[in-house]
Motif scaffolding. Structure first.
Motif, mmCIF file in Angstrom:
data_model
loop_
_atom_site.group_PDB
_atom_site.id
_atom_site.type_symbol
_atom_site.label_atom_id
_atom_site.label_comp_id
_atom_site.label_asym_id
_atom_site.label_seq_id
_atom_site.Cartn_x
_atom_site.Cartn_y
_atom_site.Cartn_z
ATOM 1 N N CYS A 259 12.367 0.482 9.024
ATOM 2 C CA CYS A 259 11.108 0.823 8.527
ATOM 3 C C CYS A 259 10.900 0.233 7.124
ATOM 4 N N ILE A 260 9.871 -0.009 6.823
ATOM 5 C CA ILE A 260 9.474 -0.909 5.506
ATOM 6 C C ILE A 260 8.362 0.002 4.544
ATOM 7 N N ARG A 261 8.168 0.161 3.540
ATOM 8 C CA ARG A 261 7.356 0.471 2.538
ATOM 9 C C ARG A 261 7.438 -0.592 1.352
ATOM 10 N N SER A 262 6.268 -0.871 0.689
ATOM 11 C CA SER A 262 6.352 -1.637 -0.279
ATOM 12 C C SER A 262 5.326 -1.328 -1.063
ATOM 13 N N ASP A 263 5.348 -1.532 -2.536
ATOM 14 C CA ASP A 263 4.500 -1.506 -3.715
ATOM 15 C C ASP A 263 4.442 -2.675 -4.285
ATOM 16 N N ASP A 264 3.798 -2.722 -5.562
ATOM 17 C CA ASP A 264 3.713 -3.900 -6.267
ATOM 18 C C ASP A 264 5.135 -4.683 -6.922
ATOM 19 N N HIS A 265 6.051 -3.784 -6.900
ATOM 20 C CA HIS A 265 7.404 -4.068 -7.665
ATOM 21 C C HIS A 265 8.534 -4.345 -6.675
ATOM 22 N N GLU A 266 8.588 -3.486 -5.557
ATOM 23 C CA GLU A 266 9.485 -3.562 -4.588
ATOM 24 C C GLU A 266 9.425 -3.233 -3.261
ATOM 25 N N ILE A 267 10.614 -3.508 -2.456
ATOM 26 C CA ILE A 267 10.394 -3.215 -0.945
ATOM 27 C C ILE A 267 11.537 -2.387 -0.730
ATOM 28 N N PHE A 268 11.041 -1.231 -0.046
ATOM 29 C CA PHE A 268 12.133 -0.241 0.563
ATOM 30 C C PHE A 268 12.115 -0.604 2.022
ATOM 31 N N VAL A 269 13.497 -0.808 2.333
ATOM 32 C CA VAL A 269 13.813 -1.127 3.951
ATOM 33 C C VAL A 269 15.110 -0.320 4.391
ATOM 34 N N THR A 270 14.870 0.226 5.465
ATOM 35 C CA THR A 270 15.851 1.037 6.293
ATOM 36 C C THR A 270 15.900 0.573 7.744
ATOM 37 N N ALA A 271 17.196 0.453 8.106
ATOM 38 C CA ALA A 271 17.688 -0.020 9.456
ATOM 39 C C ALA A 271 18.613 0.750 10.123
ATOM 40 N N ILE A 272 18.493 0.690 11.515
ATOM 41 C CA ILE A 272 19.367 1.505 12.197
ATOM 42 C C ILE A 272 19.645 0.723 13.355
ATOM 43 N N VAL A 273 20.943 0.336 13.716
ATOM 44 C CA VAL A 273 21.364 -0.433 14.941
ATOM 45 C C VAL A 273 21.704 0.499 16.144
ATOM 46 N N ALA A 274 21.459 0.223 17.164
ATOM 47 C CA ALA A 274 21.599 1.053 18.471
ATOM 48 C C ALA A 274 21.349 2.580 18.083
ATOM 49 N N PRO A 275 19.940 2.771 17.981
ATOM 50 C CA PRO A 275 19.615 4.134 17.518
ATOM 51 C C PRO A 275 19.713 5.260 18.595
ATOM 52 N N THR A 276 20.194 6.367 18.370
ATOM 53 C CA THR A 276 20.247 7.360 19.273
ATOM 54 C C THR A 276 18.928 8.055 19.287
ATOM 55 N N ALA A 277 18.898 8.838 20.398
ATOM 56 C CA ALA A 277 17.514 9.558 20.433
ATOM 57 C C ALA A 277 17.288 10.346 19.328
ATOM 58 N N LEU A 278 17.833 11.202 18.726
ATOM 59 C CA LEU A 278 17.700 11.543 17.248
ATOM 60 C C LEU A 278 16.971 10.796 16.274
ATOM 61 N N ASP B 262 0.656 -1.050 -0.118
ATOM 62 C CA ASP B 262 -0.214 -0.090 0.029
ATOM 63 C C ASP B 262 0.859 1.367 0.106
ATOM 64 N N ASP B 263 2.141 1.152 0.000
ATOM 65 C CA ASP B 263 3.109 2.218 -0.381
ATOM 66 C C ASP B 263 3.247 3.106 0.856
ATOM 67 N N THR B 264 2.741 2.500 2.034
ATOM 68 C CA THR B 264 2.679 3.424 3.319
ATOM 69 C C THR B 264 4.123 3.054 4.197
ATOM 70 N N HIS B 265 4.886 4.174 4.762
ATOM 71 C CA HIS B 265 5.830 3.690 5.808
ATOM 72 C C HIS B 265 5.250 3.253 7.092
ATOM 73 N N ARG B 266 6.178 2.138 7.381
ATOM 74 C CA ARG B 266 5.698 1.261 8.405
ATOM 75 C C ARG B 266 6.918 1.167 9.450
ATOM 76 N N PRO B 267 7.292 2.278 10.302
ATOM 77 C CA PRO B 267 8.343 1.682 11.175
ATOM 78 C C PRO B 267 7.971 0.754 12.465
ATOM 79 N N PHE B 268 9.418 0.003 12.783
ATOM 80 C CA PHE B 268 9.124 -1.064 13.800
ATOM 81 C C PHE B 268 10.541 -1.120 14.572
ATOM 82 N N GLU B 269 10.291 -1.851 15.442
ATOM 83 C CA GLU B 269 11.644 -2.135 16.402
ATOM 84 C C GLU B 269 12.054 -3.505 16.534
ATOM 85 N N PHE B 270 13.129 -3.902 16.382
ATOM 86 C CA PHE B 270 13.645 -5.413 16.706
ATOM 87 C C PHE B 270 14.816 -5.143 17.226
ATOM 88 N N GLN B 271 15.546 -6.690 17.489
ATOM 89 C CA GLN B 271 16.841 -6.826 17.920
ATOM 90 C C GLN B 271 17.841 -7.522 16.899
#
Length: 146
Positions: free
Chosen positions: A51-70, A33-42
């Motif tokens: 954070c994941i966003r997907s459409d019919d053709h691709e999945i966009f994924v971003t990850a941060i390890v040990a995230p700061t307050a910013l 549905d092309d919506t950004h979906r943030p989540f936490e994991f270990q």
């Protein structure tokens, strides 16, 4: 400045993106549905944001390890500016997965990590079974100790 070999950095980036993708899959967040979906994991014993966003053709994924307050305050839209990546956490990765081929597209500058985080991420092994049901519990990851 990160001094690890390019092959180790590429493996660490792939492992981080795969861990984020698997965590999103475990939470049933991959919806076309092309919506950004943030989540936490270990990952390797450290907290991470994805954070994941997907459409019919691709999945966009971003990850941060040990995230700061910013990172925790500004990560809702999945975007990470290249020159600000060190301010977000120990490691950051961004990539697109081609839904049809199941391969990541390479993105210039799509990975940043501290000298300590890259070997941990590159040495990661996936220990979960692929036959688990869609609504399985947290995916388990361990660092390979050789």
């Amino acid at each position: 400045m990160n001094t690890q070999p390019p092959a180790m950095r590429a493996l660490a980036k792939r492992n981080l993106l795969m861990a984020a993708l698997d965590a999103a899959y475990a939470r049933c967040l991959i919806v076309t549905d092309d919506t950004h979906r943030p989540f936490e994991f270990q990952i390797v014993g450290m907290p991470a944001l994805g954070c994941i966003r997907s459409d019919d053709h691709e999945i966009f994924v971003t990850a941060i390890v040990a995230p700061t307050a910013l990172a925790r305050r500004r990560f809702a839209c999945c975007a990470l500016s290249g020159h600000r990546r060190p301010l977000f956490g120990e490691a950051t990765a961004t990539g697109w997965l081609d839904r049809g081929k199941g391969r990541f597209f390479e993105i210039s500058g799509g990975y940043h990590a501290s000298n300590a985080a890259t070997p941990l991420l590159a040495g990661m092994t996936f220990t979960k079974e692929r036959s688990a049901p869609v609504r399985r519990s947290e995916a388990a990851y361990v660092v390979a100790h050789s």
